[in-house]
Structures are given as structure tokens and as C-alpha cells.
Design a protein around this motif. Structure first.
Motif, mmCIF file in Angstrom:
data_model
loop_
_atom_site.group_PDB
_atom_site.id
_atom_site.type_symbol
_atom_site.label_atom_id
_atom_site.label_comp_id
_atom_site.label_asym_id
_atom_site.label_seq_id
_atom_site.Cartn_x
_atom_site.Cartn_y
_atom_site.Cartn_z
ATOM 1 N N ARG A 132 0.827 -1.206 0.000
ATOM 2 C CA ARG A 132 0.000 0.000 0.000
ATOM 3 C C ARG A 132 0.865 1.262 0.000
ATOM 4 O O ARG A 132 0.560 2.239 -0.685
ATOM 5 N N LEU A 133 1.942 1.235 0.764
ATOM 6 C CA LEU A 133 2.846 2.375 0.792
ATOM 7 C C LEU A 133 3.510 2.597 -0.574
ATOM 8 O O LEU A 133 3.620 3.729 -1.049
ATOM 9 N N GLU A 134 3.925 1.505 -1.191
ATOM 10 C CA GLU A 134 4.549 1.610 -2.507
ATOM 11 C C GLU A 134 3.561 2.153 -3.526
ATOM 12 O O GLU A 134 3.914 3.002 -4.362
ATOM 13 N N GLN A 135 2.301 1.696 -3.456
ATOM 14 C CA GLN A 135 1.272 2.198 -4.368
ATOM 15 C C GLN A 135 1.025 3.691 -4.130
ATOM 16 O O GLN A 135 0.891 4.467 -5.083
ATOM 17 N N ALA A 136 0.965 4.089 -2.868
ATOM 18 C CA ALA A 136 0.756 5.502 -2.550
ATOM 19 C C ALA A 136 1.924 6.343 -3.037
ATOM 20 O O ALA A 136 1.722 7.447 -3.569
ATOM 21 N N MET A 186 3.859 5.639 -5.571
ATOM 22 C CA MET A 186 3.772 5.688 -7.034
ATOM 23 C C MET A 186 2.749 6.730 -7.468
ATOM 24 O O MET A 186 2.989 7.499 -8.394
ATOM 25 N N LYS A 187 1.590 6.777 -6.803
ATOM 26 C CA LYS A 187 0.563 7.771 -7.136
ATOM 27 C C LYS A 187 1.097 9.172 -6.886
ATOM 28 O O LYS A 187 0.865 10.084 -7.681
ATOM 29 N N THR A 188 1.821 9.336 -5.792
ATOM 30 C CA THR A 188 2.386 10.640 -5.461
ATOM 31 C C THR A 188 3.383 11.061 -6.531
ATOM 32 O O THR A 188 3.413 12.211 -6.954
ATOM 33 N N SER A 194 4.957 14.439 -10.970
ATOM 34 C CA SER A 194 5.812 14.524 -12.155
ATOM 35 C C SER A 194 5.173 15.431 -13.209
ATOM 36 O O SER A 194 3.998 15.282 -13.531
ATOM 37 N N PRO A 195 5.946 16.373 -13.734
ATOM 38 C CA PRO A 195 5.414 17.286 -14.770
ATOM 39 C C PRO A 195 5.384 16.607 -16.133
ATOM 40 O O PRO A 195 6.376 16.089 -16.587
ATOM 41 N N ASP A 196 4.263 16.552 -16.746
ATOM 42 C CA ASP A 196 4.119 15.965 -18.088
ATOM 43 C C ASP A 196 3.546 16.952 -19.055
ATOM 44 O O ASP A 196 2.843 17.836 -18.845
#
Length: 100
Positions: free
Chosen positions: A85-89, A91-93, A98-100
Motif C-alpha cells: 500500500r505504501l509503494e502504491q501511494a 507511485m501515485k504521489t 511529475s510534470p508531463d
């Protein structure tokens, strides 16, 4: 050296000073178990009493170890779930940041 008494018999055992209080508690616990069993089963033979108490203690130890293993497995599983869950959070963060 510490003097202890089990079933009315005195024994002298080597025991580090810092463990003597625990040893005395163990002796009290053992004597209580032996007396309880002696009264319940009307057993007079000290060897039989000690054998049954030893078997009971071994059984309790095995059950305790099994419970500890089960609890460890639960903690390990929950830790793994939390890590995911922490890794998923994270990744979402990262995706949001990230500027796209």
C-alpha cells in the motif's frame, strides 16, 4: 549457587545472580503444579508427578510456540500488505508530482 526446594527435596543449582528471581518463580510455579496434580490425581509417586508435569509443560511450550509462529505469520503478512500500500501511494504521489 542457589538452594531450591522441590517436592520437599533440597537442591543446589548454579544460577547467575540476575536470573535468581526468575528461578525462584519457576520453582514456585513447579511446586504449585506438582501439588495441584498430586491432589487432583491422588498420585503419591514423585517420579510420576514430575513426569506428568514435565509433559504438561512441554505441551504448553509447544502450543505457545505454535501461537507465536501464527502471530508472526500474521504480522509478516500485514507488513507485506502495508508495504504494498505504501509503494502504491508513493507511485501515485510520483505520478501526480511529475510534470508531463
Amino acid at each position: 549457587m542457589v538452594s531450591i526446594q522441590i517436592l520437599g527435596r533440597k537442591f543446589t543449582v548454579n544460577c547467575p545472580v540476575e536470573e535468581q528471581a526468575d528461578l525462584q518463580q519457576a520453582v514456585i510455579n513447579l511446586n504449585e503444579r506438582l501439588q495441584d496434580l498430586k491432589q487432583r490425581l491422588k498420585v503419591v509417586n514423585s517420579e510420576q508427578l514430575v513426569m506428568v508435569v514435565a509433559l504438561n509443560l512441554c505441551n504448553e511450550l509447544l502450543q505457545s510456540k505454535q501461537r507465536s509462529r501464527e502471530q508472526f505469520d500474521v504480522v509478516l503478512s500485514k507488513t507485506g500488505q502495508l508495504q504494498k500500500r505504501l509503494e502504491q501511494a508513493l507511485m501515485k504521489t510520483r505520478l501526480v508530482a511529475s510534470p508531463d
